[in-house]
Design an enzyme around this catalytic site. Structure first.
Site, PDB file in Angstrom:
ATOM      1  N   ASN A   1       0.717  -1.288   0.072  1.00  0.00           N
ATOM      2  CA  ASN A   1      -0.092   0.019  -0.087  1.00  0.00           C
ATOM      3  C   ASN A   1       1.061   1.413  -0.075  1.00  0.00           C
ATOM      4  O   ASN A   1       0.472   2.266  -0.672  1.00  0.00           O
ATOM      5  CB  ASN A   1      -1.011   0.162   1.301  1.00  0.00           C
ATOM      6  CG  ASN A   1      -2.266  -0.706   0.868  1.00  0.00           C
ATOM      7  OD1 ASN A   1      -3.147  -0.330  -0.130  1.00  0.00           O
ATOM      8  ND2 ASN A   1      -2.420  -1.735   1.660  1.00  0.00           N
TER       9      ASN A   1
ATOM     10  N   ARG B   1       1.640  -2.309  14.676  1.00  0.00           N
ATOM     11  CA  ARG B   1       1.746  -2.063  16.194  1.00  0.00           C
ATOM     12  C   ARG B   1       0.463  -0.943  16.694  1.00  0.00           C
ATOM     13  O   ARG B   1       0.088  -0.114  16.068  1.00  0.00           O
ATOM     14  CB  ARG B   1       3.035  -1.063  16.593  1.00  0.00           C
ATOM     15  CG  ARG B   1       4.403  -1.560  16.224  1.00  0.00           C
ATOM     16  CD  ARG B   1       4.738  -2.940  16.864  1.00  0.00           C
ATOM     17  NE  ARG B   1       4.651  -2.938  18.182  1.00  0.00           N
ATOM     18  CZ  ARG B   1       4.921  -4.048  19.091  1.00  0.00           C
ATOM     19  NH1 ARG B   1       4.850  -5.097  18.695  1.00  0.00           N
ATOM     20  NH2 ARG B   1       5.069  -3.771  20.474  1.00  0.00           N
TER      21      ARG B   1
ATOM     22  N   LEU C   1      -1.277   1.579  18.758  1.00  0.00           N
ATOM     23  CA  LEU C   1      -0.585   3.090  19.233  1.00  0.00           C
ATOM     24  C   LEU C   1      -1.498   3.560  20.430  1.00  0.00           C
ATOM     25  O   LEU C   1      -2.582   3.323  20.120  1.00  0.00           O
ATOM     26  CB  LEU C   1      -0.663   4.028  18.147  1.00  0.00           C
ATOM     27  CG  LEU C   1       0.258   3.636  16.828  1.00  0.00           C
ATOM     28  CD1 LEU C   1       0.067   4.621  15.772  1.00  0.00           C
ATOM     29  CD2 LEU C   1       1.889   3.962  17.323  1.00  0.00           C
TER      30      LEU C   1
ATOM     31  N   HIS D   1      -7.665  -0.661   6.716  1.00  0.00           N
ATOM     32  CA  HIS D   1      -8.117  -2.010   7.296  1.00  0.00           C
ATOM     33  C   HIS D   1      -8.745  -2.874   6.274  1.00  0.00           C
ATOM     34  O   HIS D   1      -9.575  -2.538   5.534  1.00  0.00           O
ATOM     35  CB  HIS D   1      -8.912  -1.583   8.532  1.00  0.00           C
ATOM     36  CG  HIS D   1      -9.141  -3.022   9.419  1.00  0.00           C
ATOM     37  ND1 HIS D   1      -8.269  -3.577  10.183  1.00  0.00           N
ATOM     38  CD2 HIS D   1     -10.344  -3.535   9.464  1.00  0.00           C
ATOM     39  CE1 HIS D   1      -8.658  -4.425  10.837  1.00  0.00           C
ATOM     40  NE2 HIS D   1     -10.094  -4.782  10.341  1.00  0.00           N
TER      41      HIS D   1
ATOM     42  N   SER E   1     -11.332  -0.810   4.294  1.00  0.00           N
ATOM     43  CA  SER E   1     -11.785   0.567   4.759  1.00  0.00           C
ATOM     44  C   SER E   1     -10.622   1.606   4.941  1.00  0.00           C
ATOM     45  O   SER E   1      -9.632   1.170   5.537  1.00  0.00           O
ATOM     46  CB  SER E   1     -12.602   0.543   6.114  1.00  0.00           C
ATOM     47  OG  SER E   1     -13.709  -0.499   5.990  1.00  0.00           O
TER      48      SER E   1
ATOM     49  N   ASP F   1      -9.188   0.251  15.284  1.00  0.00           N
ATOM     50  CA  ASP F   1      -9.852   0.025  14.201  1.00  0.00           C
ATOM     51  C   ASP F   1     -11.402   0.592  14.239  1.00  0.00           C
ATOM     52  O   ASP F   1     -12.333   0.185  13.619  1.00  0.00           O
ATOM     53  CB  ASP F   1     -10.106  -1.363  13.483  1.00  0.00           C
ATOM     54  CG  ASP F   1      -8.629  -2.010  13.346  1.00  0.00           C
ATOM     55  OD1 ASP F   1      -7.748  -1.075  12.848  1.00  0.00           O
ATOM     56  OD2 ASP F   1      -8.376  -3.001  13.452  1.00  0.00           O
TER      57      ASP F   1
ATOM     58  N   GLU G   1      -7.658  -2.391  -2.369  1.00  0.00           N
ATOM     59  CA  GLU G   1      -6.829  -1.423  -1.196  1.00  0.00           C
ATOM     60  C   GLU G   1      -5.870  -0.606  -2.007  1.00  0.00           C
ATOM     61  O   GLU G   1      -5.959   0.740  -1.552  1.00  0.00           O
ATOM     62  CB  GLU G   1      -5.983  -2.226  -0.037  1.00  0.00           C
ATOM     63  CG  GLU G   1      -6.761  -2.937   0.755  1.00  0.00           C
ATOM     64  CD  GLU G   1      -5.877  -3.777   1.547  1.00  0.00           C
ATOM     65  OE1 GLU G   1      -4.695  -3.380   2.276  1.00  0.00           O
ATOM     66  OE2 GLU G   1      -6.244  -4.885   2.173  1.00  0.00           O
TER      67      GLU G   1
END
Length: 194
Positions: A15, A93, A95, A111, A138, A147, A176
């Site tokens: 991406n 990770r 956050l 996501h 999304s 998320d 994506e």
């Protein structure tokens, strides 16, 4: 004015590559100034260098369980590069609330599910197991809840009867790669500085 964009990755960065390709197009309101990884061996770092974009590593393993210090080092690196907007692109990770609050309204994530369904991991298998006929991806603003932030846009694909999680993941990834660049472009064009 061009907005300074950082992309955070943990792996191959497919991406990230699409975002960098799109920002290289004339007239884009965003400029990539940094690709940052939490893993030194992330193959996406070499790809970013191929685009001439600065790279950095803040290795989470060096901080043990001290997430606050890891996130302080992330912040320091981002600020050093004058970053306006963060794009999470396979950054594996979670956050913390304090870090997220500092970038509220300026941090995007992609996501691989049609949020609010299937937050977290194993999204494709979960969609198949649930008997869903649609899956997808999304792009959302990041909030302290995993998320969970406001959804900026989504793309969907048909779930086929014989799909494996890998089959479905491959088709979602194609979407994506179209969705994230488009959303970032619109986000930059409409960005209002804090």
């Amino acid at each position: 004015m061009s907005l300074r964009v950082a992309i955070l990755i943990s792996g191959g960065g497919s991406n990230m590559v699409r975002l960098l390709e799109d920002m290289a197009e004339p007239g884009h309101a965003g400029t990539p100034v940094l690709v940052l990884s939490n893993t030194p061996e992330a193959s996406g770092l070499a790809k970013a260098k191929g685009f001439g974009v600065a790279t950095a590593v803040v290795d989470h393993k060096e901080f043990g369980k001290d997430r606050a210090s890891f996130e302080a080092a992330l912040n320091e690196t981002l600020k050093k590069h004058g970053v306006d907007i963060i794009c999470l692109a396979g950054f594996m990770r979670i956050l913390g609330a304090e870090f997220v609050a500092g970038w509220q309204g300026r941090m995007l994530n992609i996501h691989p599910s049609l949020l609010p369904k299937y937050k977290g991991l194993n999204t494709h298998q979960r969609a198949i197991d649930a008997g869903d006929d649609q899956a997808g991806c999304s792009v959302h603003l990041v909030t302290p809840e995993l998320d969970d932030g406001p959804i900026l846009d989504q793309a969907s694909v048909q779930v086929r009867g014989d799909d494996t999680a890998d089959d479905l993941a491959a088709r979602v990834l194609i979407e994506e790669h179209k969705l994230y660049p488009r959303v970032l472009r619109e986000f930059c064009e409409n960005f209002v500085p804090h």
